[in-house]
Design an enzyme around this catalytic site. Sequence first.
Site, PDB file in Angstrom:
ATOM      1  N   SER A  42       0.801  -1.221   0.000  1.00 23.24           N
ATOM      2  CA  SER A  42       0.000   0.000   0.000  1.00 23.24           C
ATOM      3  C   SER A  42       0.833   1.270   0.000  1.00 23.24           C
ATOM      4  CB  SER A  42      -0.939   0.007   1.209  1.00 23.24           C
ATOM      5  OG  SER A  42      -0.218  -0.156   2.421  1.00 23.24           O
ATOM      6  N   HIS A 247      -1.077   5.819   6.684  1.00 23.67           N
ATOM      7  CA  HIS A 247      -0.430   5.764   5.377  1.00 23.67           C
ATOM      8  C   HIS A 247      -0.027   7.181   4.964  1.00 23.67           C
ATOM      9  CE1 HIS A 247      -2.422   1.825   5.182  1.00 23.67           C
ATOM     10  NE2 HIS A 247      -1.579   1.528   4.208  1.00 23.67           N
TER      11      HIS A 247
END
Length: 273
Positions: A42, A247
């Site tokens: 990711s 993230h």
Amino acid sequence: MLSLPRTLSATVVAVTVAAGTAFVTPTAHAASASNYAALGDSYSAGVGAGNYLPDSGACKRSANSYPALWNNSHPGGGFAFVACSGAKTADVRAGQLSVLNSATTLVTISIGGNDAGFVDTVKSCVLGSDNDCSVAVDKAKTYATTKLPADLDATYAQIHNRAPNARLVVLGYPRLFELGGCFLGMSTYKRTILNQAADTLADITRGRAGAANADYADVRNRFAGHGVCGSNPWINGIKLPIDESYHPNGAGQSQGYLPALQATVGATVGARP
């Protein structure tokens, strides 16, 4: 920085874990040979940066990711973008290497965090006590030091076998947290040991990349001062959409990861020495 009630934050983190571990095989059109191939998880897909490519599905590949930004600034070559949310080393070997061949000149990858269980580790630290966090961090670090090296070695070896003329750049992970005021009961102790776990992962990854004759791009200094709890974070805290939590955001991709890749590769891309 978004502050959520504990009950909502628990739900958010639990679902984030589920979303972060769902590997999806790349779409068929992406699996074609190219000069630049962006592999990995990711952090390479750009989850958290928004502007997701419609055909990437649950992999959530972002037009704001460092691979897409690199490709935009180096026109004229092929581009295979197959990094995918939740990918582990085995997923890369099984589902991403078909885009590589002898014409590939550059391969980038971030991988290993999911193997070591860092998503579950962060969940334990957000929702649990300092002791719960410590136990989870120790478990992740044990995997990173005992089992992950072989996972990485096998992955890098297969990349070189599939793309013998490519330069392989392995990009690391940033420390997630700043140690100033924060939220959700994330004590300074929890944030400190999570950052230490990130350092362990970086040390292991750097060592295995070097052993594989690959370049390692360390992003920790570039992200310093821009972690969760910082005044200008390049990493999302708990937020909606939930799978974007923990993230890099758009700034993390464009100002953290992309310059690290540029500094590592330099002006030319060719066969590895």
